[in-house]
Design a protein around this motif. Structure first.
Motif, PDB file in Angstrom:
ATOM      1  N   PRO A 165      -9.664   3.352  -4.343  1.00 31.77           N
ATOM      2  CA  PRO A 165     -10.248   4.702  -4.255  1.00 31.77           C
ATOM      3  C   PRO A 165     -11.742   4.658  -3.936  1.00 31.77           C
ATOM      4  CG  PRO A 165      -8.804   4.542  -6.147  1.00 31.77           C
ATOM      5  CD  PRO A 165      -8.941   3.158  -5.602  1.00 31.77           C
ATOM      6  N   GLY A 210      -4.081  14.694   3.627  1.00 29.63           N
ATOM      7  CA  GLY A 210      -3.386  13.611   2.922  1.00 29.63           C
ATOM      8  C   GLY A 210      -1.880  13.662   3.090  1.00 29.63           C
ATOM      9  N   SER A 265       0.848  -1.192   0.000  1.00 30.69           N
ATOM     10  CA  SER A 265       0.000   0.000   0.000  1.00 30.69           C
ATOM     11  C   SER A 265       0.881   1.237   0.000  1.00 30.69           C
ATOM     12  CB  SER A 265      -0.940  -0.014   1.192  1.00 30.69           C
ATOM     13  OG  SER A 265      -0.269   0.436   2.338  1.00 30.69           O
ATOM     14  N   ASP A 297      -5.147   6.103   2.032  1.00 27.73           N
ATOM     15  CA  ASP A 297      -6.020   5.801   0.896  1.00 27.73           C
ATOM     16  C   ASP A 297      -5.791   4.381   0.357  1.00 27.73           C
ATOM     17  OD1 ASP A 297      -3.580   6.059  -0.284  1.00 27.73           O
ATOM     18  OD2 ASP A 297      -4.089   7.788  -1.523  1.00 27.73           O
ATOM     19  N   TYR A 298      -4.733   3.723   0.850  1.00 27.19           N
ATOM     20  CA  TYR A 298      -4.445   2.320   0.477  1.00 27.19           C
ATOM     21  C   TYR A 298      -4.318   2.101  -1.015  1.00 27.19           C
ATOM     22  CZ  TYR A 298      -5.244   1.855   5.337  1.00 27.19           C
ATOM     23  OH  TYR A 298      -5.128   2.045   6.671  1.00 27.19           O
ATOM     24  N   THR A 299      -3.872   3.145  -1.739  1.00 33.52           N
ATOM     25  CA  THR A 299      -3.538   2.908  -3.136  1.00 33.52           C
ATOM     26  C   THR A 299      -2.452   1.841  -3.140  1.00 33.52           C
ATOM     27  OG1 THR A 299      -2.078   4.764  -2.881  1.00 33.52           O
ATOM     28  CG2 THR A 299      -4.105   5.149  -4.118  1.00 33.52           C
ATOM     29  N   TRP A 302     -11.033   6.646   6.975  1.00 29.99           N
ATOM     30  CA  TRP A 302      -9.787   5.885   6.856  1.00 29.99           C
ATOM     31  C   TRP A 302      -8.588   6.819   6.893  1.00 29.99           C
ATOM     32  CZ3 TRP A 302     -10.240   1.469   2.683  1.00 29.99           C
ATOM     33  CH2 TRP A 302     -11.114   0.482   3.170  1.00 29.99           C
ATOM     34  N   LYS A 337     -12.030   4.192  -0.273  1.00 30.86           N
ATOM     35  CA  LYS A 337     -11.644   5.404   0.436  1.00 30.86           C
ATOM     36  C   LYS A 337     -12.796   6.405   0.398  1.00 30.86           C
ATOM     37  CE  LYS A 337      -9.058   8.615   2.262  1.00 30.86           C
ATOM     38  NZ  LYS A 337      -8.973   8.637   3.731  1.00 30.86           N
ATOM     39  N   SER A 367       0.529   6.155  -3.262  1.00 28.22           N
ATOM     40  CA  SER A 367       0.412   7.588  -3.501  1.00 28.22           C
ATOM     41  C   SER A 367       1.523   8.371  -2.792  1.00 28.22           C
ATOM     42  CB  SER A 367      -0.955   8.077  -3.031  1.00 28.22           C
ATOM     43  OG  SER A 367      -1.120   7.756  -1.662  1.00 28.22           O
TER      44      SER A 367
END
Lengths: 890, 111
Positions: free
Chosen positions: A334, A613, A145, A346-348, A343, A337, A148
């Motif tokens: 996404p 972020g 993860s 964003d766990y991209t 959360w 999210k 980003s």
């Protein structure tokens, strides 16, 4: 014989013609029959037809005959060929036995070259080429993860930056269409430290929390019993544990009845539900260098509120590619999210093959290693080619004689190739022995943090590879001498005194070319090794931020009932007792040591606005007072924790310089308020500590007192002048006194964690440097051989020169100059090659430029000196030539 | 013309070996000699002679050599090899046994 027509005599000039023979035979038969019929009164034209009629199906007979004759001919050729081979082999053995010294050296050189190649191939094959040891391993993928984030920030967040929350994991599991199954484990290991009691001395049990479908997804089957049931993975479910095969053998003597029994882990009764197969080694795949004893279910409801705690592994559906999975992840995460604004991240995600995750970083190093060892083989071949050429010259007369007696060029060539093959096969056999020993040694280096290393062995693929290099090597180094020996004018050789000037000079030219290329190869190898070695030394020289020498560490266990106040009291008592042991200078406890596990929490400076972020994570260590001094860390400003920092007193934190720069740039952070879980006052700043590896500089980091935050595990660090073994028993006695359930553990030098961190680099450097040294030795042998031979060949000439007044130094100078000329040409080519290679390995270097002048100059000097010595020995011999003897001889 | 089936299975080999054992001959001469010594009783067709000879040659019992005949033609002469001689002895003994057994049976008096 005289009546055979001329053309008939040459009818079989171009070898046997089985079809023609059959035809001739049948033709003869028909003609005989026609003659017979005519004698009996048949008219000639009908006689022919009658003969054919009587014969029947002549075509079928002809075909059958041809088939049989051809087969016979092939058989005969095969027999001839094999016969000649056996003859060649016997002859090769005989000549090699006669030349014992030569044979010994050649076989030894070959064994070193082939052995190194086989061993390295086994490593490369296991780690890089072979799929992971799971069924359909190409379907397994790894999730990282934090795509980003930029790499620096991700590094700063440590493991927490690349892992997932239970919620993210479960959402993905629910929505994915690309995966047959998605599973996870807890990569933070630390709080899954158990103590086994009730079976002799308390034992530490290193365990991993895995999701219920973990083994199923990997495709592993239990050796005994079963995997976790659904109930066992639920909150408040029946406690269950799976044992690793080595732990089962070691702790329970391989007793199969243990399955279904209860054992006591951390004072809790837990059912052993199964044993994993011996082939399953969690550490070698997911956490190189780690030994896992047991697996416990990851109860998702318990982990739900702990933040990023899971590493995700997936198994793709058949026919789905990693790219498709990546595309799906790019859409799904996404969406999640957006659906869950609460959360933290964003766990991209980056989806890679599990194999890439496990060994991707090693690809370059292993390929470099493979190339290095390939170059060694090249040098070996060139060297042997050289040796054999010298021998071929010495055997010129023998070959000429054999040719005069009727041996064809092809036959001589074959004879020499057979010799090469015998040599290289003998080398390969011995080399396989080396390789077996080396791979066995490597496979048992549990302390090297390289994945899959424990399964390295010389397998069928490695044997095939060995066969390949053995045969191609034999052809390669046998080719030049073979061609030389089978060419050349027969008469010249027989007439000449065996040292034909012209052919001798041609020989020498070829040998010089070989030596130059050998020198160039060795130069490239040495420069590469030199750069890697320098990088390694630079890594060892890095300021770690702590002093690994004169300190030792031991894992400890205690029972605080989750009360921070009680924990403070227990740990203070432990440290007080440890401090009173003679020889202990200071002692402290941390939950995680540097260069090992890590986790990160959010950190903010109070009163500052941050962009949405923005990554605000910092590694967190939960420590006791005096830990910093026991580690030898430098407190730059402010104070250390004290036991007066209690759960009830003001919250305090110590940060590192990177965190100070990140959150309070240009200010003195001491006394400022940070936001961690609540408002926390910064009381000190320490120098940066290398946390991830020696190569990567530290990111923001914070230290919290054990009384104000919850640690994950406990490592006691003792600073002492004594060797750790001397303290071991007294420390253990003290710990047992305070906690009878203290598991058996060893006081190990702190240096070990550093060694572990640099072990992959050390492993590669050690191998590459030893190959380079081998290359150097071979190259200098080569140059020595050529110069020495040329001195022998010119004994007469040198004698004449000396008789005409040349002094010994003059003679020496000419010989050495010759050696140096070869060396300089070789080094010149080698340097050019080295620049190219250095550029290619730039990513493996640390603190060393690819065109590092010191390394290049050093290697050039080294090669120069070595060739000087290699030239000096024959030069000395040349200057000792007695003109009288030299002239009288011959 | 007798067909190959008229010869007891396996006896053709025996006959050929025996004839070749006397002196090296080419195939045509072998068939002529066979006819002649057996009083025209045993005849072998050309279509089965050659396969049988080639088979014997492949087995290494006889070997062929190109020589010149008395009237100056080039022909392949077959002669017995050492393994061929052993095979001949074996086959001949077999034949004797078989023939003896058969004639014993044939001579049984009917009651």
């Amino acid at each position: 014989m005289g009546r055979i027509p001329l053309w008939r005599r040459y009818a079989r000039l171009f070898g046997a013609d089985p079809a023609g023979d059959v035809n001739d035979e049948l033709q003869f038969h028909l003609e005989a029959k026609v003659g017979d019929l005519i004698d009996r009164g048949w008219p000639p034209d009908t006689a022919r037809r009658e003969a054919e009629r009587q014969f029947g199906d002549i075509q079928a007979v002809r075909e059958a005959g041809e088939r049989m004759s051809k087969e016979k001919e092939r058989d005969k050729q095969r027999r001839d060929y094999l016969g000649a081979c056996v003859q060649d082999l016997r002859y090769a053995f005989r000549t090699l036995r006669r030349d014992r010294g030569f044979t010994l050296i050649t076989v030894l050189i070959l064994a070193l070259g082939i052995g190194a190649n086989t061993a390295v191939f086994s490593v490369v094959n296991t780690v890089l080429l072979r799929p992971l040891p799971f069924p359909n391993a190409q379907q397994l993928t790894w999730f990282t993860s934090g795509r980003s984030l930029n790499s620096g920030l991700r590094e700063a967040a440590g493991l927490s930056g690349v892992t997932y929350t239970v919620a993210a994991y479960e959402e993905f599991q629910r929505h994915t269409r690309s995966f047959q199954s998605v599973t996870s484990y807890d990569p933070f290991f630390g709080d899954a430290e158990y103590t086994l009691t009730g079976r002799g001395e308390p034992q530490p049990v290193a365990s991993v929390r895995v999701a219920g479908n973990f083994f199923g997804t990997l495709g592993v089957q239990p050796a005994l019993g079963r995997f976790f049931s659904k109930e066992e993975t639920q909150k408040n479910g029946r406690p269950a544990v799976l044992l690793s095969y080595p732990f089962w053998r070691r702790q329970f003597g391989g007793d199969p009845t243990i399955v279904g029994q209860a054992i006591t882990l951390n004072k809790q009764s837990v059912i052993v539900v199964g044993v994993l197969p011996a082939s399953f080694d969690f550490g070698s795949v997911f956490s190189p260098g780690m030994k896992v004893d047991a697996y416990v279910p990851a109860v998702m409801d318990n982990l739900r509120n702990w933040g990023n705690t899971l590493a995700i592994v997936g198994r793709l559906k058949p026919g789905v590619s990693v790219t498709q999975a990546q595309e799906e992840a790019d859409i799904l995460f996404p969406q999640f999210k957006a659906a869950h604004p609460e959360w933290w991240g964003d766990y991209t995600s980056t989806v890679t093959g599990l194999k890439d995750f496990v060994t991707g970083k090693l690809r370059r190093s292993l390929i470099v290693l493979w190339c290095a060892v390939g170059m060694i083989m090249l040098i070996v071949c060139v060297n042997l080619s050289n040796l054999l050429l010298a021998r071929a010259v010495a055997r010129n007369k023998e070959f000429a004689m054999r040719r005069a007696l009727g041996a064809g060029r092809g036959r001589l060539f074959r004879q020499l190739l057979t010799e090469s093959l015998v040599l290289s096969s003998a080398g390969a056999l011995l080399g396989l022995g080396f390789a077996y020993a080396l791979t066995l040694y490597i496979a048992h280096q549990g302390s090297i943090a390289l994945p899959l290393l424990s399964s390295v062995r010389v397998d069928g693929a490695a044997l095939t590879w060995t066969l390949l290099i053995t045969v191609s090597g034999a052809v390669f180094f046998g080719l030049a001498p073979g061609l030389k020996a089978s060419a050349g004018s027969l008469q010249d050789t027989l007439k000449d005194g065996g040292q034909g000037m012209s052919s001798g000079r041609r020989h020498e030219r070829l040998r010089s070319v070989l030596v130059v290329s050998e020198m160039a190869l060795a130069c490239v190898l040495l420069v590469g090794a030199g750069l890697l070695l320098r990088s390694f030394l630079n890594v060892l020289d890095v300021d770690l931020g702590f002093q690994p020498s004169r300190a030792a560490v031991i894992k400890i266990a205690y029972d605080d009932g989750n009360s921070r106040a009680r924990r403070g009291a227990i740990l203070q008592e432990i440290l007080r007792n440890i401090d009173s042991i003679p020889g202990v200078e200071s002692a402290g406890i941390t939950d995680m040591l540097p260069l090992g596990r890590n986790r990160s929490w959010g950190l903010k400076a109070k009163g500052r606005a941050y962009r949405k972020g923005e990554n605000l994570s910092a590694l967190v260590r939960i420590v006791t007072p005096d830990y910093l001094s026991a580690m030898g860390m430098h407190l730059r400003k402010g104070r250390d924790f004290t036991w007066q920092d209690t759960p009830k007193s003001a919250q305090v934190v110590i940060i590192n310089e990177a965190a100070a720069r990140r959150f309070w740039p240009g200010e003195d952070p001491v006394g400022r308020i940070a936001l961690v879980e609540g408002e926390t006052r910064v009381i000190g700043v320490i120098s940066n500590v290398r946390e991830h590896s020696l190569e990567v500089p530290a990111g923001p980091e914070m230290y919290l007192p054990v009384t104000q935050a919850d640690p994950e595990g406990a490592e006691l660090v003792v600073r002492t002048k004594l060797p750790p073994e001397a303290l071991d028993s007294s420390v253990m006695k003290t710990l047992r006194l305070l906690n009878p359930a203290q598991p058996a553990a060893e006081l190990r030098p702190l240096q070990q964690i550093v060694d572990h961190a640099v072990s992959p680099r050390r492993f590669f450097v050690l191998l590459v440097v030893s190959f380079a040294v081998l290359g150097l030795v071979l190259a200098s042998l080569g140059i020595y051989g050529v110069i020495s031979y040329s001195v022998t060949r010119r004994t007469q000439e040198i004698g004449i020169r000396m008789a005409l007044g040349a002094t010994a130094p003059q003679v020496q100078f000419t010989v050495i100059a010759k050696a140096l000329r070869l060396a300089v040409i070789g080094i010149a080519f080698g340097t050019i090659g080295s620049f190219v290679v250095a550029k290619w390995i730039a990513s493996l270097l640390f603190g060393t430029r690819p065109a590092d002048p010191a390394t290049f100059a050093g290697i050039v000097l080294l090669l120069g000196v070595v060739s000087l010595i290699a030239g000096y020995i024959p030069a000395r011999r040349a200057s000792h030539i007695d003109p009288m003897i030299a002239l009288r001889n011959n | 013309m007798s067909k190959p089936a008229d010869l007891v299975q396996g006896t053709l080999d025996l006959l050929l070996l025996k004839i070749v054992a006397l002196e090296p001959l080419h195939a045509w001469a072998i068939s002529q000699r066979l006819k002649q010594v057996s009083g025209e009783i045993l005849q072998v067709s050309d279509g089965s002679l050659y396969p049988a000879l080639h088979k014997l040659e492949q087995d290494g019992w006889i070997k062929g050599e190109w020589k010149v005949t008395e009237n100056g033609r080039r022909a392949k002469f077959y002669s017995l090899t050492r393994p061929g001689r052993r095979a001949l002895e074996r086959e001949a003994a077999n034949w004797e046994r078989l023939a003896g057994a058969i004639s014993q049976v044939v001579r049984l008096n009917e009651v």
